[in-house]
Design an enzyme around this catalytic site. Sequence first.
Site, short mmCIF file in Angstrom:
data_model
loop_
_atom_site.label_atom_id
_atom_site.label_comp_id
_atom_site.label_asym_id
_atom_site.label_seq_id
_atom_site.Cartn_x
_atom_site.Cartn_y
_atom_site.Cartn_z
N GLU A 126 0.83 -1.19 0.00
CA GLU A 126 0.00 0.00 0.00
C GLU A 126 0.87 1.25 0.00
O GLU A 126 1.90 1.31 0.67
CB GLU A 126 -0.93 -0.02 1.21
CG GLU A 126 -1.94 -1.16 1.08
CD GLU A 126 -2.94 -1.22 2.21
OE1 GLU A 126 -4.13 -1.42 1.92
OE2 GLU A 126 -2.56 -1.08 3.38
N CYS A 139 3.41 8.50 1.32
CA CYS A 139 3.86 7.56 2.34
C CYS A 139 4.18 6.23 1.63
O CYS A 139 3.29 5.58 1.09
CB CYS A 139 2.76 7.39 3.38
SG CYS A 139 3.21 6.29 4.70
N CYS A 146 6.03 -6.85 7.80
CA CYS A 146 7.11 -6.36 8.66
C CYS A 146 7.52 -7.50 9.58
O CYS A 146 6.67 -8.24 10.07
CB CYS A 146 6.63 -5.16 9.48
SG CYS A 146 7.94 -4.36 10.41
N CYS A 150 5.28 -4.65 16.46
CA CYS A 150 4.84 -3.63 17.40
C CYS A 150 3.37 -3.89 17.68
O CYS A 150 2.59 -4.11 16.75
CB CYS A 150 5.07 -2.24 16.82
SG CYS A 150 6.81 -1.99 16.42
N CYS A 153 0.43 -1.91 15.95
CA CYS A 153 0.52 -1.64 14.50
C CYS A 153 -0.10 -2.78 13.71
O CYS A 153 0.22 -3.95 13.91
CB CYS A 153 1.99 -1.47 14.13
SG CYS A 153 2.24 -1.32 12.34
N CYS A 382 -1.83 6.07 9.72
CA CYS A 382 -0.62 5.42 10.24
C CYS A 382 -0.96 4.10 10.91
O CYS A 382 -1.85 4.04 11.74
CB CYS A 382 0.02 6.23 11.35
SG CYS A 382 0.58 7.80 10.86
N1 SAH Z 1 8.44 0.68 10.55
C1 SAH Z 1 8.73 2.05 10.64
C2 SAH Z 1 7.96 2.90 9.66
C3 SAH Z 1 6.51 2.55 9.41
S1 SAH Z 1 5.35 2.86 10.70
C4 SAH Z 1 8.51 2.54 12.04
O1 SAH Z 1 7.96 1.81 12.85
O2 SAH Z 1 8.95 3.65 12.34
C5 SAH Z 1 5.04 4.62 10.62
C6 SAH Z 1 4.59 5.22 11.96
O3 SAH Z 1 3.22 4.87 12.28
C7 SAH Z 1 5.43 4.73 13.11
O4 SAH Z 1 5.75 5.77 14.01
C8 SAH Z 1 4.50 3.77 13.77
O5 SAH Z 1 4.87 3.51 15.08
C9 SAH Z 1 3.17 4.45 13.63
N2 SAH Z 1 2.03 3.57 13.86
C10 SAH Z 1 1.98 2.24 13.68
N3 SAH Z 1 0.75 1.77 14.01
C11 SAH Z 1 0.01 2.83 14.39
C12 SAH Z 1 -1.36 2.98 14.79
N4 SAH Z 1 -2.19 1.96 14.83
N5 SAH Z 1 -1.79 4.22 15.09
C13 SAH Z 1 -0.95 5.28 14.98
N6 SAH Z 1 0.33 5.20 14.58
C14 SAH Z 1 0.81 3.99 14.30
FE1 SF4 Z 2 6.88 -2.73 11.66
FE2 SF4 Z 2 4.63 -1.46 12.34
FE3 SF4 Z 2 6.60 -1.72 14.13
FE4 SF4 Z 2 6.91 -0.05 12.06
S1 SF4 Z 2 5.39 0.15 13.70
S2 SF4 Z 2 8.41 -1.56 12.83
S3 SF4 Z 2 5.77 -1.19 10.44
S4 SF4 Z 2 5.42 -3.41 13.21
#
Ligand code: SAH
Ligand code: SF4
Length: 402
Positions: A126, A139, A146, A150, A153, A382
């Site tokens: 995406e 973006c 991944c 996290c 996420c 995000c």
């Molecule tokens: N993997 C990288 C970049 C992609 S995530 C990283 O983790 O930095 C981009 C941003 O969105 C990151 O700061 C991540 O922590 C945030 N993010 C992920 N899931 C989210 C959610 N459900 N709500 C808000 N932000 C989120």
């Molecule tokens: Fe991977 Fe989501 Fe964690 Fe970014 S926030 S490192 S995309 S699991």
Amino acid sequence: MANLALLKRRTAPQAITPDVRTLEVEGEPQLIGASRDELATHLAAIGVPPHQIAMRTAQLWHWLYVRGVEDLADMTNVAAPVRQALAERLPVGSAEMVDEQISVDGTRKWLLRFPAKGAGRPVEVETVYIPEESRGTLCVSSQVGCTLNCTFCHTGTQRMVRNLTAGEIVEQVVFARRRLGDLVGAERAANGPSEGRMVSNVVLMGMGEPLYNFDNVKAAMAVVSDGDGLSLSRRRITLSTSGVVPTIERVGAEMNVLLAISLHAVRDEVRDVLVPINRKYPIAQLMDACRNYPGLSNARRITFEYVMLKGVNDSLVDARALVELIRGIPAKINLIPFNSWPGAPYECSDWDQIEAFADIVNRAGYASPVRTPRGQDIFAACGQLKSQSQKMSARERRAEAV
Ligand code: SAH
Ligand code: SF4
């Protein structure tokens, strides 16, 4: 204080070390994404004489990255036999748009399919476009899925499939510019900045951890920031990492783009759960890497991203600790209201709490814009990105081999 009991119940142990060997693909080459040297190599391979290589390379560069053409036949100043020989050798690009969704706020989300590589399957990623009055931010994804999990996420719940190639990363930018009419002579899409480029900024904040695909991301950003081509200033490119500490220095030294850190917690016991890579590279090490980030200055600040999770990391004690933690680092703090997804184990903090948190951060002298969720109705905000691409199981692979 974060409710640690709550955190523990919600989470299972996670893998934190990806098996990077399984993620690389021997990518079929394509023209989009190629550097000048790679274009020159392709031209030499089809028999273009040495004295013509520089001229032909410049022509291809212009058609690919300034004009954004999809078809070799449209590269009118390239001799027909050269075009034909190139066409037999490799495609211009390989992205196929599977879906486009446009949010009520103008945000667009594209599902792009790239063909199978080697023994793999086609993959889908995406890419999201966020239009604002003064800029348009793309973006971009760096991996399919991944390896990190996290817990807040959505992408983290998708199994890692593979790294994207440099070409597939660049193609997301070229595709968006085409689709938005962000090319010479094209009609601009309705939503976007009123003047200047439709895609004025790139953030590596889509699917994946860009520092686990460093070489391809670096090669892609070199093409994207080339002044004679796509021409996006490195100051308009932001790479977001969950905190792959040993590679952070290389982002500044070799890519020279802006850095964003997914911090999300100020104490290790909370961050260990939210961002499990913290168990490998704890907060103190992460902060050291930030302090030593090459080129750091007030004009080139680090953005700390902080997702607001109700009762988990949003107390005012945490806000004060955050300010202490980053003291001395030229920084911005980006407070992100949690974007929910089906089955998400967290809730977004209450708005009053987000404001009180932001107030403490602001009073300490840090800009702390609360990121307005964009494209929530189309699941483009995000952390909401997730494609259906799944890694083949061993059984499926065997079945496909017969
Ligand atoms: N993997 C990288 C970049 C992609 S995530 C990283 O983790 O930095 C981009 C941003 O969105 C990151 O700061 C991540 O922590 C945030 N993010 C992920 N899931 C989210 C959610 N459900 N709500 C808000 N932000 C989120
Ligand atoms: Fe991977 Fe989501 Fe964690 Fe970014 S926030 S490192 S995309 S699991």
